[in-house]
Design a protein around this motif. Sequence first.
Motif, mmCIF file in Angstrom:
data_model
loop_
_atom_site.group_PDB
_atom_site.id
_atom_site.type_symbol
_atom_site.label_atom_id
_atom_site.label_comp_id
_atom_site.label_asym_id
_atom_site.label_seq_id
_atom_site.Cartn_x
_atom_site.Cartn_y
_atom_site.Cartn_z
ATOM 1 N N HIS A 129 0.979 -0.985 -0.010
ATOM 2 C CA HIS A 129 -0.063 0.070 -0.059
ATOM 3 C C HIS A 129 0.873 1.262 0.145
ATOM 4 O O HIS A 129 0.430 2.159 0.598
ATOM 5 C CB HIS A 129 -0.853 0.017 1.257
ATOM 6 C CG HIS A 129 -1.623 -1.249 1.158
ATOM 7 N ND1 HIS A 129 -2.770 -1.440 0.352
ATOM 8 C CD2 HIS A 129 -1.700 -2.378 2.136
ATOM 9 C CE1 HIS A 129 -3.305 -2.833 0.560
ATOM 10 N NE2 HIS A 129 -2.595 -3.359 1.661
ATOM 11 N N HIS A 130 2.034 1.244 -0.781
ATOM 12 C CA HIS A 130 2.630 2.422 -1.085
ATOM 13 C C HIS A 130 2.513 2.742 -2.294
ATOM 14 O O HIS A 130 2.295 1.972 -3.217
ATOM 15 C CB HIS A 130 4.262 1.924 -0.593
ATOM 16 C CG HIS A 130 4.624 1.845 0.933
ATOM 17 N ND1 HIS A 130 4.106 2.506 2.012
ATOM 18 C CD2 HIS A 130 5.208 0.726 1.288
ATOM 19 C CE1 HIS A 130 4.413 1.877 2.876
ATOM 20 N NE2 HIS A 130 5.041 1.009 2.662
ATOM 21 N N PRO A 131 2.782 4.375 -2.468
ATOM 22 C CA PRO A 131 2.214 4.799 -4.056
ATOM 23 C C PRO A 131 3.763 4.766 -4.718
ATOM 24 O O PRO A 131 3.704 5.358 -5.780
ATOM 25 C CB PRO A 131 1.826 6.063 -3.668
ATOM 26 C CG PRO A 131 2.725 6.589 -2.393
ATOM 27 C CD PRO A 131 2.623 5.199 -1.770
ATOM 28 N N LEU A 132 4.936 4.140 -4.326
ATOM 29 C CA LEU A 132 6.038 4.068 -4.964
ATOM 30 C C LEU A 132 5.888 3.929 -6.598
ATOM 31 O O LEU A 132 5.233 2.914 -6.883
ATOM 32 C CB LEU A 132 7.035 2.905 -4.406
ATOM 33 C CG LEU A 132 8.396 2.938 -5.059
ATOM 34 C CD1 LEU A 132 9.347 4.255 -4.862
ATOM 35 C CD2 LEU A 132 9.250 1.680 -4.250
ATOM 36 N N GLN A 133 6.488 4.654 -7.394
ATOM 37 C CA GLN A 133 6.416 4.529 -8.702
ATOM 38 C C GLN A 133 7.586 4.168 -9.585
ATOM 39 O O GLN A 133 8.999 4.584 -8.886
ATOM 40 C CB GLN A 133 5.901 5.724 -9.494
ATOM 41 C CG GLN A 133 4.565 6.003 -9.009
ATOM 42 C CD GLN A 133 3.629 4.932 -9.665
ATOM 43 O OE1 GLN A 133 3.616 4.681 -10.825
ATOM 44 N NE2 GLN A 133 2.737 4.201 -8.789
ATOM 45 N N CYS A 134 7.799 3.374 -10.504
ATOM 46 C CA CYS A 134 9.001 2.703 -11.193
ATOM 47 C C CYS A 134 8.809 2.844 -12.742
ATOM 48 O O CYS A 134 7.417 2.667 -12.913
ATOM 49 C CB CYS A 134 9.053 1.444 -10.486
ATOM 50 S SG CYS A 134 10.552 0.540 -11.406
ATOM 51 N N ALA A 135 9.745 3.281 -13.158
ATOM 52 C CA ALA A 135 9.662 3.449 -14.665
ATOM 53 C C ALA A 135 10.918 2.957 -15.501
ATOM 54 O O ALA A 135 12.049 3.169 -14.982
ATOM 55 C CB ALA A 135 9.268 4.753 -15.058
ATOM 56 N N MET A 136 10.624 2.644 -16.869
ATOM 57 C CA MET A 136 11.842 2.467 -17.567
ATOM 58 C C MET A 136 11.861 3.373 -18.744
ATOM 59 O O MET A 136 10.954 3.949 -19.485
ATOM 60 C CB MET A 136 11.683 0.913 -18.147
ATOM 61 C CG MET A 136 10.645 0.572 -18.962
ATOM 62 S SD MET A 136 10.701 -1.387 -19.277
ATOM 63 C CE MET A 136 11.431 -1.493 -20.442
ATOM 64 N N GLU A 137 13.248 3.435 -19.325
ATOM 65 C CA GLU A 137 13.476 4.633 -20.329
ATOM 66 C C GLU A 137 14.564 3.995 -21.359
ATOM 67 O O GLU A 137 15.478 3.847 -20.512
ATOM 68 C CB GLU A 137 13.580 5.925 -19.805
ATOM 69 C CG GLU A 137 13.753 6.892 -20.675
ATOM 70 C CD GLU A 137 13.990 8.317 -20.053
ATOM 71 O OE1 GLU A 137 14.988 8.784 -19.988
ATOM 72 O OE2 GLU A 137 12.884 8.851 -19.401
ATOM 73 N N GLU A 138 14.417 3.859 -22.447
ATOM 74 C CA GLU A 138 15.713 3.492 -23.353
ATOM 75 C C GLU A 138 16.922 4.376 -23.064
ATOM 76 O O GLU A 138 16.578 5.565 -22.853
ATOM 77 C CB GLU A 138 15.461 3.379 -24.731
ATOM 78 C CG GLU A 138 16.260 2.676 -25.437
ATOM 79 C CD GLU A 138 15.858 2.397 -27.309
ATOM 80 O OE1 GLU A 138 14.980 2.922 -27.511
ATOM 81 O OE2 GLU A 138 16.838 2.043 -27.731
ATOM 82 N N VAL A 139 18.211 3.709 -22.931
ATOM 83 C CA VAL A 139 19.343 4.630 -22.464
ATOM 84 C C VAL A 139 19.657 5.469 -23.839
ATOM 85 O O VAL A 139 19.614 5.005 -24.840
ATOM 86 C CB VAL A 139 20.369 3.638 -22.363
ATOM 87 C CG1 VAL A 139 21.611 4.344 -22.095
ATOM 88 C CG2 VAL A 139 20.234 2.933 -20.957
#
Length: 103
Positions: free
Chosen positions: A93-103
Amino acid sequence: MANTKHRENTVLENQTDKPKPPSLYKVMLLNDDYTPMEFVVEVIQRFFNKTREQATQIMLKVHTEGAGICGVYPHGIAETKVNQVLGHAREHHHPLQCAMEEV
Ligand code: TYC
């Protein structure tokens, strides 16, 4: 033409095709006001195989700068990491966000 079709269903690459190295993606954590610092450090240790010291540095960078890179991986592995982190954060129940992006 890039490929040659053989016997209905076999595709062989022609020798003129240059093999491309796989694209790489950075997996980043994003800051928020609610996720506890200790939780973020544990996430970075668990899913990105960092030491507690490395994880603490990355967490503090995210906290002060808004985002930070946890690792760089081929597409499928980066996607798995993002989904693991988002799933784990949701379970707690934490709002932590994670994302990926091309180098
Ligand atoms: N800003 C959060 C706090 O003060 C800590 C935090 C760090 C949250 C990194 C998310 O990705 C993050 N509790």
